[in-house]
Design a protein around this motif. Structure first.
Motif, short mmCIF file in Angstrom:
data_model
loop_
_atom_site.label_atom_id
_atom_site.label_comp_id
_atom_site.label_asym_id
_atom_site.label_seq_id
_atom_site.Cartn_x
_atom_site.Cartn_y
_atom_site.Cartn_z
N LYS A 10 0.83 -1.21 0.00
CA LYS A 10 0.00 0.00 0.00
C LYS A 10 0.86 1.26 0.00
N GLN A 11 1.93 1.25 0.80
CA GLN A 11 2.81 2.41 0.86
C GLN A 11 3.56 2.61 -0.45
N ALA A 12 4.09 1.54 -1.02
CA ALA A 12 4.82 1.65 -2.29
C ALA A 12 3.90 2.14 -3.40
N ALA A 13 2.70 1.57 -3.48
CA ALA A 13 1.75 1.99 -4.52
C ALA A 13 1.29 3.42 -4.27
N GLY A 83 9.62 13.48 -18.37
CA GLY A 83 8.76 13.55 -17.19
C GLY A 83 8.34 12.17 -16.71
N LEU A 84 7.99 11.32 -17.64
CA LEU A 84 7.60 9.95 -17.27
C LEU A 84 8.77 9.19 -16.65
N ALA A 85 9.95 9.36 -17.22
CA ALA A 85 11.13 8.68 -16.67
C ALA A 85 11.39 9.14 -15.24
N GLY A 86 11.33 10.44 -15.02
CA GLY A 86 11.54 10.98 -13.68
C GLY A 86 10.50 10.49 -12.69
N ARG A 87 9.25 10.44 -13.11
CA ARG A 87 8.18 9.97 -12.24
C ARG A 87 8.35 8.48 -11.93
N PHE A 88 8.72 7.69 -12.96
CA PHE A 88 8.95 6.27 -12.73
C PHE A 88 10.09 6.08 -11.72
N LEU A 89 11.20 6.79 -11.93
CA LEU A 89 12.35 6.65 -11.03
C LEU A 89 12.01 7.09 -9.61
N SER A 90 11.25 8.15 -9.49
CA SER A 90 10.84 8.62 -8.17
C SER A 90 9.98 7.57 -7.46
N CYS A 94 11.07 5.27 -4.10
CA CYS A 94 10.25 5.23 -2.89
C CYS A 94 9.74 3.83 -2.60
N GLY A 95 9.29 3.13 -3.64
CA GLY A 95 8.81 1.76 -3.44
C GLY A 95 9.91 0.84 -2.96
N GLY A 109 9.33 -3.76 -4.73
CA GLY A 109 8.79 -2.47 -4.32
C GLY A 109 9.04 -1.39 -5.34
N GLY A 110 10.23 -1.42 -5.94
CA GLY A 110 10.56 -0.44 -6.98
C GLY A 110 9.66 -0.57 -8.19
#
Length: 161
Positions: A10-13, A83-90, A94-95, A109-110
């Motif tokens: 839940k936290q990772a998602a 932008g998508l790459a940055g969002r995916f990596l972020s 976190c995951g 988790g990633g």
């Protein structure tokens, strides 16, 4: 067979969803939590920087800048390749961090966080476009509503950690 959804999932998602909305808000949340309440499972790993006060401060500054920059007319589309790459990596960062802290495989988790970030980026883009068309609200107002959702969701996730 019963599907069990763990708190780490839940936290990772959830962090991935936040990363899809605002790239730096998710790492700002998680680095804030872990810099004040370090995880023994993260210590000594490549993710340990997420537990440092300097990382927490940097992510908060980047997150605040993004909250302002998102409303600018020259802001790039969240679904552009960069932008998508940055969002995916972020989301992936976190995951992975949450999964490692919970004695789980950080790669899983990633992937969860990264996938949630991509889905959220597209979902929120379509939602924002549709809301603007139906309500007539200017895009910066809708962006501010999205900011409030990001901040509220981040606070809720931080409290669950």
């Amino acid at each position: 067979m019963k599907l069990q959804i763990t708190n780490a999932f839940k936290q990772a998602a959830g962090l991935g969803i936040i990363a899809g909305m605002r790239t730096f808000s998710a790492p700002a949340v998680i680095s804030h939590v872990y810099s004040r309440h370090p995880s023994k499972q993260i210590k000594g790993t490549s993710l340990n920087f997420m537990q440092t006060i300097p990382a927490s401060k940097v992510f908060k500054v980047l997150g605040a800048g993004e909250l302002v920059g998102d409303k600018m007319p020259f802001a790039p589309k969240r679904t552009a390749a960069g932008g998508l790459a940055g969002r995916f990596l972020s989301g992936a960062l976190c995951g992975a961090t949450v999964y490692k802290a919970n004695h789980k495989q950080p790669v899983i988790g990633g992937l969860i966080g990264g996938a949630a970030a991509i889905a959220s980026a597209f979902g929120c883009m379509f939602l924002r476009i549709g809301l603007a068309k139906r309500s007539g609200l200017p895009d910066p107002v809708i962006g501010a509503i999205e900011d409030a959702i990001v901040i509220s969701a981040g606070t809720a996730i931080a409290k669950s950690m």
